[in-house]
Motif scaffolding. Sequence first.
Motif, mmCIF file in Angstrom:
data_model
loop_
_atom_site.group_PDB
_atom_site.id
_atom_site.type_symbol
_atom_site.label_atom_id
_atom_site.label_comp_id
_atom_site.label_asym_id
_atom_site.label_seq_id
_atom_site.Cartn_x
_atom_site.Cartn_y
_atom_site.Cartn_z
ATOM 1 N N GLU A 79 0.801 -1.210 0.000
ATOM 2 C CA GLU A 79 0.000 0.000 0.000
ATOM 3 C C GLU A 79 0.839 1.267 0.000
ATOM 4 O O GLU A 79 0.282 2.376 -0.026
ATOM 5 N N ARG A 80 2.149 1.122 0.047
ATOM 6 C CA ARG A 80 3.075 2.251 0.122
ATOM 7 C C ARG A 80 2.692 3.170 1.279
ATOM 8 O O ARG A 80 2.675 4.393 1.163
ATOM 9 N N SER A 81 2.399 2.524 2.408
ATOM 10 C CA SER A 81 1.950 3.253 3.582
ATOM 11 C C SER A 81 3.140 3.668 4.432
ATOM 12 O O SER A 81 3.953 2.838 4.828
ATOM 13 N N THR A 82 3.234 4.955 4.742
ATOM 14 C CA THR A 82 4.332 5.446 5.569
ATOM 15 C C THR A 82 3.951 5.549 7.042
ATOM 16 O O THR A 82 4.829 5.749 7.890
ATOM 17 N N ASP A 83 2.655 5.441 7.355
ATOM 18 C CA ASP A 83 2.224 5.673 8.729
ATOM 19 C C ASP A 83 1.622 4.444 9.403
ATOM 20 O O ASP A 83 1.101 4.541 10.510
ATOM 21 N N THR A 84 1.679 3.274 8.751
ATOM 22 C CA THR A 84 1.224 2.052 9.407
ATOM 23 C C THR A 84 2.189 1.706 10.526
ATOM 24 O O THR A 84 3.386 1.534 10.283
ATOM 25 N N PRO A 85 1.719 1.596 11.778
ATOM 26 C CA PRO A 85 2.648 1.357 12.886
ATOM 27 C C PRO A 85 3.416 0.050 12.721
ATOM 28 O O PRO A 85 2.852 -0.978 12.351
ATOM 29 N N ALA A 86 4.703 0.100 13.015
ATOM 30 C CA ALA A 86 5.516 -1.118 13.071
ATOM 31 C C ALA A 86 5.127 -1.904 14.314
ATOM 32 O O ALA A 86 4.551 -1.362 15.260
ATOM 33 N N HIS A 87 5.413 -3.191 14.310
ATOM 34 C CA HIS A 87 5.167 -3.953 15.528
ATOM 35 C C HIS A 87 6.476 -4.139 16.293
ATOM 36 O O HIS A 87 7.570 -4.072 15.738
ATOM 37 N N ALA A 101 7.138 3.430 12.004
ATOM 38 C CA ALA A 101 5.991 3.309 11.104
ATOM 39 C C ALA A 101 6.464 3.146 9.676
ATOM 40 O O ALA A 101 7.537 3.631 9.299
ATOM 41 N N GLY A 102 5.661 2.455 8.874
ATOM 42 C CA GLY A 102 5.956 2.269 7.462
ATOM 43 C C GLY A 102 6.608 0.935 7.178
ATOM 44 O O GLY A 102 6.325 -0.072 7.817
ATOM 45 N N THR A 103 7.535 0.959 6.226
ATOM 46 C CA THR A 103 8.177 -0.263 5.769
ATOM 47 C C THR A 103 9.491 0.098 5.101
ATOM 48 O O THR A 103 9.814 1.278 4.930
ATOM 49 N N GLN A 104 10.277 -0.895 4.724
ATOM 50 C CA GLN A 104 11.491 -0.628 3.955
ATOM 51 C C GLN A 104 11.106 -0.210 2.535
ATOM 52 O O GLN A 104 10.068 -0.596 2.008
ATOM 53 N N GLY A 105 11.992 0.526 1.917
ATOM 54 C CA GLY A 105 11.759 1.028 0.563
ATOM 55 C C GLY A 105 11.958 2.530 0.544
ATOM 56 O O GLY A 105 11.998 3.190 1.591
ATOM 57 N N ALA A 143 8.819 5.127 5.085
ATOM 58 C CA ALA A 143 8.800 5.032 6.541
ATOM 59 C C ALA A 143 8.705 6.426 7.151
ATOM 60 O O ALA A 143 9.014 7.433 6.508
ATOM 61 N N SER A 144 8.281 6.467 8.414
ATOM 62 C CA SER A 144 8.177 7.733 9.136
ATOM 63 C C SER A 144 8.405 7.464 10.616
ATOM 64 O O SER A 144 8.564 6.317 11.038
ATOM 65 N N ASN A 145 8.403 8.531 11.403
ATOM 66 C CA ASN A 145 8.547 8.447 12.855
ATOM 67 C C ASN A 145 9.807 7.675 13.235
ATOM 68 O O ASN A 145 9.754 6.552 13.734
ATOM 69 N N SER A 187 21.823 6.039 6.036
ATOM 70 C CA SER A 187 20.435 6.485 6.024
ATOM 71 C C SER A 187 20.224 7.313 4.762
ATOM 72 O O SER A 187 20.633 8.476 4.676
ATOM 73 N N ASN A 188 19.632 6.673 3.803
ATOM 74 C CA ASN A 188 19.240 7.369 2.574
ATOM 75 C C ASN A 188 17.947 6.749 2.057
ATOM 76 O O ASN A 188 17.976 5.782 1.301
ATOM 77 N N PRO A 189 16.807 7.291 2.477
ATOM 78 C CA PRO A 189 15.534 6.732 2.032
ATOM 79 C C PRO A 189 15.094 7.230 0.668
ATOM 80 O O PRO A 189 13.911 7.086 0.324
ATOM 81 N N HIS A 190 16.035 7.778 -0.112
ATOM 82 C CA HIS A 190 15.696 8.348 -1.417
ATOM 83 C C HIS A 190 16.458 7.621 -2.524
ATOM 84 O O HIS A 190 17.536 7.074 -2.290
ATOM 85 N N TYR A 191 15.908 7.677 -3.716
ATOM 86 C CA TYR A 191 16.528 6.976 -4.838
ATOM 87 C C TYR A 191 17.886 7.581 -5.161
ATOM 88 O O TYR A 191 18.826 6.863 -5.499
ATOM 89 N N PHE A 192 17.994 8.923 -5.081
ATOM 90 C CA PHE A 192 19.280 9.596 -5.250
ATOM 91 C C PHE A 192 19.615 10.326 -3.949
ATOM 92 O O PHE A 192 18.870 10.234 -2.967
ATOM 93 N N TYR A 193 20.733 11.025 -3.909
ATOM 94 C CA TYR A 193 21.073 11.823 -2.746
ATOM 95 C C TYR A 193 20.140 13.035 -2.693
ATOM 96 O O TYR A 193 19.971 13.757 -3.675
#
Length: 540
Positions: free
Chosen positions: A288-296, A341-345, A349-351, A398-404
């Motif tokens: 779902e490309r969800s950034t705010d789904t809480p992690a467990h 929250a969120g997932t890898q990719g 992710a957030s928080n 820590s680089n959650p982006h495709y480029f810098y």
Amino acid sequence: MDASKLFLFVFVSTIVYTAIVARADLPGTWELLVANAGVASMHTAVTRFNTVVLLDRTNIGPSRKMLRKGHCRYDPTDAVLKRDCYAHSVLFDLQTNQIRPLMILTDTWCSSGQFLSDGTLLQTGGDMDGVRKFRKFAPCESTGLCDWKELQDVELSEGRWYATNQILPDGSVIIVGGRAANSVEFFPPKPGGDIHFPFLADVEDNQMDNLYPYVHLLPNGHLFIFANDKAVMYDYKGNIIVRDYPPLDGGPRNYPSAGSSVMLALEGDYSTAVIVVCGGAQYGAYLERSTDTPAHGSCGRIVATQPDSVWEMEDMPFGRIMGDMVMLPTGDVLIINGAQAGTQGFELASNPCLFPLLYRPAEPAGLRFMTLTPGSVPRMYHSTANLLPDGRILIAGSNPHYFYKFNSDFPTELRIEAFSPEYLSADKANIRPVLEEPPETIRYGETFTVFVSVSLPVVGIVEVNLGSAPFATHSFSQGQRLVKLPVTSAMPSGDGRYSIGCTAPPDGRVAPPGYYMVFAVNLGVPSVARAFKSRHPKRI
């Protein structure tokens, strides 16, 4: 590669550092080591020369570190830079904090790695032109000019992207899985190439939650392999599943659902191995490309070597994805980095979870987790954590982006930090042991003596523990293990030192041949790591 030798070499640390206390009421301190490493480290490994290899992907465009003059990479298929004069790997000197650019030619995006028995770092797979590549980095002193070497006479039988490596008792390396690669293969390559491994196909789902499987070499010589929410004991010699473990509750744990795993310290008669798996994303967050789904925040713990064992469940104080689990010299585990929250990719992710946790295996369930001093730098997707010879934890990436990308809530991170557990606090200085020069060589199973000195009289047993130098990437440290040696009580030697009788590991199933950091641990406080070398192990 000499598969007949176990090397336990000196990691001498002369680093002088001052730590900045981020939160006085919680244990642990943080320090900034380098403000700009030049690259965001997706993969990190500590070498025996007190240097650290930092490695990103090559097709990411300009980094913030130039290659040496005349050492550009030419790639007509690169969509961003066909003539690329930027470094995508660097060597960090722990004693001088200096950064030296390294040149790597093929794409190392989401690749895997492992130190060989001769101390060479083997790097495998990646994307695009790197998907079948073997690469080697033979570390040298910081004054040398060692660099990456792309092997031209051998390649992977199957493309490996998001695979896991593990060194084996004979010094060879098994490479497990990868995207669309439900198989295993070996380095050096074996006749026949890759071997179909149907377990990975059985646990794959539409989120691909079988990537970067957790692989641990058990002391019985088999492999514990975990993917998605299931695990097996695997006889890699016969390509046989020896045992199916019960599923782990809580949903998928591997990439892209972003949990982590360790095998706890091996000790005693080495017949027992305990595996811990912690954290992960809720199923569907990646789809779902969800950034705010809480992690467990659930953790499972299982005695992998005990017949009919089941998972013991407990909860961390925080939900966490993308956390790194680092074996400390004491046998405790540090859980650090990640998000809540969120997932890898990319940008999923957030928080950020800024609070490290100390997992204390010897405590009863419900009392094992201790919250530590928070950091201030979000360490999200593509972060790493590695144990250093002086007992600190190196934090990079820590680089959650495709480029810098630097104008973001979670920008590309070029800073390198270190976290010091409480055992390095000033009030522990008087009980911190100094491990004197150990014997130059040992043999598997032999007894030998080491000497320690300490300011206050020794009370109780001083442990002598071997820690591997793993390849850290994507929330899992490939090849990580800690081995506690059988020791005798510390005895005064008459010269202000204490002598400790030790027994080396019995064989390569307990401690595969290679380089290890060797710590003396007094009342929970480790020395700076030193080491020795073992030859002619018993045949298995």
